[in-house]
Design an enzyme around this catalytic site. Structure first.
Site, PDB file in Angstrom:
ATOM      1  N   HIS A 148      70.325  62.972  30.869  1.00  0.00           N
ATOM      2  CA  HIS A 148      69.400  63.674  31.768  1.00  0.00           C
ATOM      3  C   HIS A 148      69.850  65.120  31.966  1.00  0.00           C
ATOM      4  O   HIS A 148      69.060  66.056  31.832  1.00  0.00           O
ATOM      5  CB  HIS A 148      69.345  62.986  33.131  1.00  0.00           C
ATOM      6  CG  HIS A 148      68.751  63.876  34.189  1.00  0.00           C
ATOM      7  ND1 HIS A 148      67.408  64.123  34.283  1.00  0.00           N
ATOM      8  CD2 HIS A 148      69.337  64.629  35.158  1.00  0.00           C
ATOM      9  CE1 HIS A 148      67.186  64.983  35.272  1.00  0.00           C
ATOM     10  NE2 HIS A 148      68.326  65.305  35.822  1.00  0.00           N
ATOM     11  N   GLU A 194      63.351  69.786  38.840  1.00  0.00           N
ATOM     12  CA  GLU A 194      63.329  68.385  38.391  1.00  0.00           C
ATOM     13  C   GLU A 194      61.941  67.935  37.943  1.00  0.00           C
ATOM     14  O   GLU A 194      61.824  67.225  36.937  1.00  0.00           O
ATOM     15  CB  GLU A 194      63.842  67.461  39.504  1.00  0.00           C
ATOM     16  CG  GLU A 194      65.307  67.643  39.839  1.00  0.00           C
ATOM     17  CD  GLU A 194      66.270  67.246  38.698  1.00  0.00           C
ATOM     18  OE1 GLU A 194      67.472  67.408  38.865  1.00  0.00           O
ATOM     19  OE2 GLU A 194      65.798  66.774  37.636  1.00  0.00           O
TER      20      GLU A 194
HETATM   21  N1  HBI Z   1      75.046  66.962  41.885  1.00  0.00           N
HETATM   22  N2  HBI Z   1      75.930  66.687  39.750  1.00  0.00           N
HETATM   23  C1  HBI Z   1      74.862  66.951  40.546  1.00  0.00           C
HETATM   24  N3  HBI Z   1      73.669  67.196  39.999  1.00  0.00           N
HETATM   25  C2  HBI Z   1      72.584  67.468  40.762  1.00  0.00           C
HETATM   26  O1  HBI Z   1      71.476  67.691  40.246  1.00  0.00           O
HETATM   27  C3  HBI Z   1      72.734  67.509  42.166  1.00  0.00           C
HETATM   28  C4  HBI Z   1      73.999  67.249  42.707  1.00  0.00           C
HETATM   29  N4  HBI Z   1      74.153  67.267  44.056  1.00  0.00           N
HETATM   30  C5  HBI Z   1      73.087  67.575  44.968  1.00  0.00           C
HETATM   31  C6  HBI Z   1      71.798  67.823  44.282  1.00  0.00           C
HETATM   32  N5  HBI Z   1      71.659  67.803  42.973  1.00  0.00           N
HETATM   33  C7  HBI Z   1      70.562  68.092  45.095  1.00  0.00           C
HETATM   34  O2  HBI Z   1      70.743  67.709  46.435  1.00  0.00           O
HETATM   35  C8  HBI Z   1      70.181  69.566  45.085  1.00  0.00           C
HETATM   36  O3  HBI Z   1      68.875  69.709  45.611  1.00  0.00           O
HETATM   37  C9  HBI Z   1      71.119  70.341  45.915  1.00  0.00           C
HETATM   38 FE    FE Z   2      68.627  66.662  37.463  1.00  0.00          FE
END
Ligand code: HBI
Ligand code: FE
Length: 293
Positions: A148, A194
């Protein structure tokens, strides 16, 4: 959380993004080996032949359905991931990516706390989960895995405007974490990075990673009559809750990546205040002011 595989997007973030790690599933991955900034080694040598083959089959299935559904910028860049039959080495991929937009890919054990995530993005470092889903998760995996993150997110980081948007989002997030507006930014991220759609002369196309890496949601988001498709409106998106374990009830449509980047220019403090005053909206809501596609 009951997970009915036939109604799933290819990915969702399992734990509610803002309350990181408090979801009803423990974080998946080896967090013990991560550094203070949550980055870790990719451990490329540890991938098995079976894992490389699973990655190859995922890549092959998604690549076959990109024409007419994925945006041209994504299709033009997906080849930058390298050979489609093996999980890419992050260091080699980062060399190519850095030359293109000064971004690099860094390994993380899985979902990381918002603050750490925003900080990596603000430094043009994209966190990519090291582990790959299991064979029985071929069609659906709760947490973001290496497929992904690589196939869904990395190609558009080769696009200069989108790459700048991602850094601006990270920088905004660092401010938001002080303003307790992480939920609003999480919704913005969800409905753009996303699950975003973009309007093109040939029709709507997907640019969101959650759509592009999903076996079923790529076609559904662009062609199904079921979901709503609403024109980009920053405050509308920040007010709108989203579903994390089924196809989206609504997709938001941008006119260009410039529009996305330009939206990050103003100071978000008054935006957050109006969003709070406006109140939350259900994922399938429809407002009189909505520009419906
Ligand atoms: N951590 N590794 C990873 N990948 C993400 O897409 C991700 C995350 N932590 C928080 C998050 N996405 C979402 O809460 C964002 O909107 C901040
Ligand atoms: Fe993602």
């Amino acid at each position: 959380m009951s997970l009915t595989p036939d109604f799933h997007s290819g990915i969702n973030h399992g734990v509610a993004p803002v309350t990181y790690g408090q979801g009803d599933r423990p974080p998946r991955g080896d967090y013990g080996s991560a550094r203070a900034d949550y980055t870790c080694e990719q451990g490329w040598a540890a991938y098995t032949e079976a894992e490389h083959d699973l990655y190859r089959r995922l890549h092959e299935r998604q690549s076959a359905q990109l024409p007419g559904l994925a945006c041209e910028e994504f299709i033009a860049a997906v080849g930058e991931l390298g050979a489609p039959d093996r999980i890419p080495r992050f260091d080699a991929l980062s060399e190519r990516l850095y030359r293109a937009t000064r971004w690099e890919v860094v390994a993380v054990p899985g979902l990381i706390p918002e603050e750490a995530f925003f900080r990596l993005l603000a430094n043009r470092r994209f966190p990519v989960t090291g582990w790959l889903r299991r064979p029985e998760e071929f069609d659906y995996v709760v947490e973001p895995d290496v497929f992904h993150d690589l196939f869904g997110h990395v190609p558009l980081l080769f696009n200069p405007v989108f790459a700048d948007y991602m850094q601006a989002y990270g920088a905004g997030g660092l401010k938001a974490s002080r303003l307790e507006a992480c939920e609003y930014l999480a919704r913005l991220y969800w409905y753009t990075v996303e699950f975003g759609l973009i309007a093109t002369p040939a029709g709507l196309r997907a640019y969101g990673a959650g759509i592009l890496s999903s076996a079923g949601e790529l076609r559904y988001s662009v062609t199904s009559p079921q979901p709503r498709r609403i024109g980009f409106d920053l405050e509308r998106m920040m007010r709108t809750r989203y579903k994390i374990d089924t196809y989206q009830a609504a997709y938001f449509v941008i006119d260009s990546f410039d529009q996305l980047f330009d939206a990050t220019a103003p100071d978000f403090t008054p935006v957050y205040r109006r969003v709070a005053e406006g109140g939350e909206l259900a994922p399938d809501s429809l407002l009189p002011a909505d520009r419906v596609y």
